[in-house]
Scaffold this motif. Sequence first.
Motif, mmCIF file in Angstrom:
data_model
loop_
_atom_site.group_PDB
_atom_site.id
_atom_site.type_symbol
_atom_site.label_atom_id
_atom_site.label_comp_id
_atom_site.label_asym_id
_atom_site.label_seq_id
_atom_site.Cartn_x
_atom_site.Cartn_y
_atom_site.Cartn_z
ATOM 1 N N GLY A 131 1.148 -1.158 -0.080
ATOM 2 C CA GLY A 131 0.072 0.070 -0.108
ATOM 3 C C GLY A 131 0.821 1.118 -0.094
ATOM 4 N N LEU A 132 2.108 1.241 0.263
ATOM 5 C CA LEU A 132 2.969 2.533 0.344
ATOM 6 C C LEU A 132 3.408 2.818 -1.099
ATOM 7 C CD1 LEU A 132 3.232 0.683 3.267
ATOM 8 C CD2 LEU A 132 5.041 2.402 3.537
ATOM 9 N N THR A 133 3.632 1.722 -1.973
ATOM 10 C CA THR A 133 4.053 1.858 -3.297
ATOM 11 C C THR A 133 2.995 2.955 -4.082
ATOM 12 O OG1 THR A 133 5.426 -0.076 -3.380
ATOM 13 C CG2 THR A 133 5.232 1.101 -5.379
ATOM 14 N N ALA A 134 1.900 2.621 -4.196
ATOM 15 C CA ALA A 134 0.814 3.156 -4.940
ATOM 16 C C ALA A 134 1.139 3.286 -6.290
ATOM 17 C CB ALA A 134 0.539 4.498 -4.063
ATOM 18 N N ASP A 135 1.628 2.188 -6.863
ATOM 19 C CA ASP A 135 1.887 2.524 -8.279
ATOM 20 C C ASP A 135 0.942 1.821 -9.193
ATOM 21 O OD1 ASP A 135 2.438 0.009 -7.623
ATOM 22 O OD2 ASP A 135 4.426 -0.423 -8.471
ATOM 23 N N GLY A 136 -0.072 1.735 -8.741
ATOM 24 C CA GLY A 136 -1.306 1.147 -9.873
ATOM 25 C C GLY A 136 -2.609 2.091 -9.257
ATOM 26 N N ARG A 137 -3.512 2.046 -10.387
ATOM 27 C CA ARG A 137 -4.677 2.884 -9.883
ATOM 28 C C ARG A 137 -6.206 1.576 -10.501
ATOM 29 N NH1 ARG A 137 -4.647 7.790 -8.615
ATOM 30 N NH2 ARG A 137 -7.012 7.989 -9.070
ATOM 31 N N ILE A 138 -7.073 1.938 -9.536
ATOM 32 C CA ILE A 138 -8.305 1.322 -9.957
ATOM 33 C C ILE A 138 -9.031 2.284 -10.785
ATOM 34 C CG2 ILE A 138 -10.700 0.657 -8.860
ATOM 35 C CD1 ILE A 138 -9.040 0.110 -6.178
ATOM 36 N N PRO A 139 -9.395 1.764 -12.076
ATOM 37 C CA PRO A 139 -10.020 2.544 -13.104
ATOM 38 C C PRO A 139 -11.571 3.078 -12.392
ATOM 39 C CG PRO A 139 -9.190 0.531 -13.880
ATOM 40 C CD PRO A 139 -8.952 0.484 -12.507
ATOM 41 N N GLY A 140 -11.750 4.367 -12.927
ATOM 42 C CA GLY A 140 -13.325 4.814 -12.594
ATOM 43 C C GLY A 140 -13.087 5.613 -11.336
ATOM 44 N N LEU A 141 -12.276 5.696 -10.374
ATOM 45 C CA LEU A 141 -12.320 6.280 -9.140
ATOM 46 C C LEU A 141 -11.327 7.710 -9.275
ATOM 47 C CD1 LEU A 141 -11.912 3.404 -6.569
ATOM 48 C CD2 LEU A 141 -13.871 4.436 -7.438
ATOM 49 N N ASP A 142 -12.081 8.551 -8.533
ATOM 50 C CA ASP A 142 -11.442 9.695 -8.635
ATOM 51 C C ASP A 142 -10.798 10.320 -7.421
ATOM 52 O OD1 ASP A 142 -11.954 10.401 -11.492
ATOM 53 O OD2 ASP A 142 -14.079 11.182 -11.046
ATOM 54 N N HIS A 143 -10.832 9.426 -6.297
ATOM 55 C CA HIS A 143 -10.225 9.746 -5.136
ATOM 56 C C HIS A 143 -9.074 8.784 -4.805
ATOM 57 C CE1 HIS A 143 -12.387 6.169 -3.770
ATOM 58 N NE2 HIS A 143 -13.723 6.853 -4.257
ATOM 59 N N GLU A 144 -8.489 9.072 -3.295
ATOM 60 C CA GLU A 144 -7.442 8.574 -2.840
ATOM 61 C C GLU A 144 -7.594 6.958 -3.056
ATOM 62 O OE1 GLU A 144 -4.119 10.483 -2.066
ATOM 63 O OE2 GLU A 144 -5.406 10.953 -3.745
ATOM 64 N N ARG A 145 -8.750 6.449 -2.737
ATOM 65 C CA ARG A 145 -8.674 4.937 -2.706
ATOM 66 C C ARG A 145 -8.437 4.164 -4.146
ATOM 67 N NH1 ARG A 145 -13.764 4.052 0.977
ATOM 68 N NH2 ARG A 145 -12.675 3.552 3.062
ATOM 69 N N ALA A 146 -8.355 5.059 -5.315
ATOM 70 C CA ALA A 146 -8.073 4.345 -6.336
ATOM 71 C C ALA A 146 -6.396 4.293 -6.389
ATOM 72 C CB ALA A 146 -8.137 5.558 -7.606
ATOM 73 N N LYS A 147 -5.583 4.785 -5.490
ATOM 74 C CA LYS A 147 -4.092 4.225 -5.486
ATOM 75 C C LYS A 147 -4.180 2.952 -4.849
ATOM 76 C CE LYS A 147 -2.802 9.043 -5.427
ATOM 77 N NZ LYS A 147 -2.138 10.308 -4.456
ATOM 78 N N VAL A 148 -3.462 2.010 -5.707
ATOM 79 C CA VAL A 148 -3.325 0.538 -5.125
ATOM 80 C C VAL A 148 -1.710 0.185 -5.479
ATOM 81 C CG1 VAL A 148 -5.585 0.064 -5.160
ATOM 82 C CG2 VAL A 148 -4.259 -0.260 -7.117
ATOM 83 N N ASP A 149 -1.206 -0.895 -4.894
ATOM 84 C CA ASP A 149 0.020 -1.350 -5.603
ATOM 85 C C ASP A 149 -0.279 -2.231 -6.800
ATOM 86 O OD1 ASP A 149 1.258 -0.225 -3.353
ATOM 87 O OD2 ASP A 149 2.165 -1.949 -2.500
ATOM 88 N N ALA A 150 0.558 -2.146 -7.712
ATOM 89 C CA ALA A 150 0.087 -2.961 -8.903
ATOM 90 C C ALA A 150 0.333 -4.545 -8.513
ATOM 91 C CB ALA A 150 1.272 -2.387 -9.811
ATOM 92 N N ASP A 151 1.229 -4.852 -7.585
ATOM 93 C CA ASP A 151 1.533 -6.062 -7.370
ATOM 94 C C ASP A 151 0.615 -6.629 -6.133
ATOM 95 O OD1 ASP A 151 3.022 -4.760 -5.451
ATOM 96 O OD2 ASP A 151 4.661 -6.281 -5.535
#
Length: 249
Positions: A131-151
């Motif tokens: 959760g610290l890397t946040a190098d991926g995104r969940i499509p369709g979300l415009d807020h901070e929960r969109a940030k996820v780890d790609a792996d």
Amino acid sequence: MSEDVDLPESHPRYESLLTRHRIEAGVDRGITSRQGLIAQGRGEAFDYLLGERTIDSADDAERAAAAHLLSADHAVVSVNGNAAALVPGELVELAEVTGADLEVNLFNRTEERIEAIADYLREHGATDVKGLTADGRIPGLDHERAKVDADGIGAADVVLVPLEDGDRAEALGEMGKTELVIDLNPRSRSAEVATVPIIDNIIRAIPNITEHARDLRGDPDAQQDAIDTFDADSALTDAERTIREGDLE
């Protein structure tokens, strides 16, 4: 944090007061946002109407959730502030038993909160927290929960989402992920879009899922049976009926 509570376990509202204390302590520690206090109160109201117990349909859901976690190619347990404050050790244990990753994901995201939650999970035995890397995104979300780890969540096929999280639950479903959602409101968006809606208090649900996972480990046939026999619509209907009719023991 129960050792800091000057309250006898015989008190009729012990569990409720204990969870409130844990959320308050989480705010003081920088783990939980102030909005989390409101969310806790909302959930507590539904739990009271459920009789503050795990109803049979919720137990079936918890068994199905355990089966999904065990049979996943890549399972992730998403952790927000309230979940970390309420059941940190239990989340770590669940991840260990099922082989799932732990990933911090927040609506009110700051690097300080992410680090604080990750450190708190490590204090309770976690060796790797995403959760610290946040190098991926969940499509369709415009807020901070969109940030996820790609792996992490980004690559997961099964995600356990504890506590209310409607828009992200919908977005994860659109990505084709199997969602296991813990939510005390059977008519919330998160519960209604979940593959497995678990209508139970997180302080009961996480240990119950872990117990079922221990029972199902090494038995693929039993895992598949738990998945195949669970019906999400029936579970939601049963929980709503219990709340509306006051079917208390």
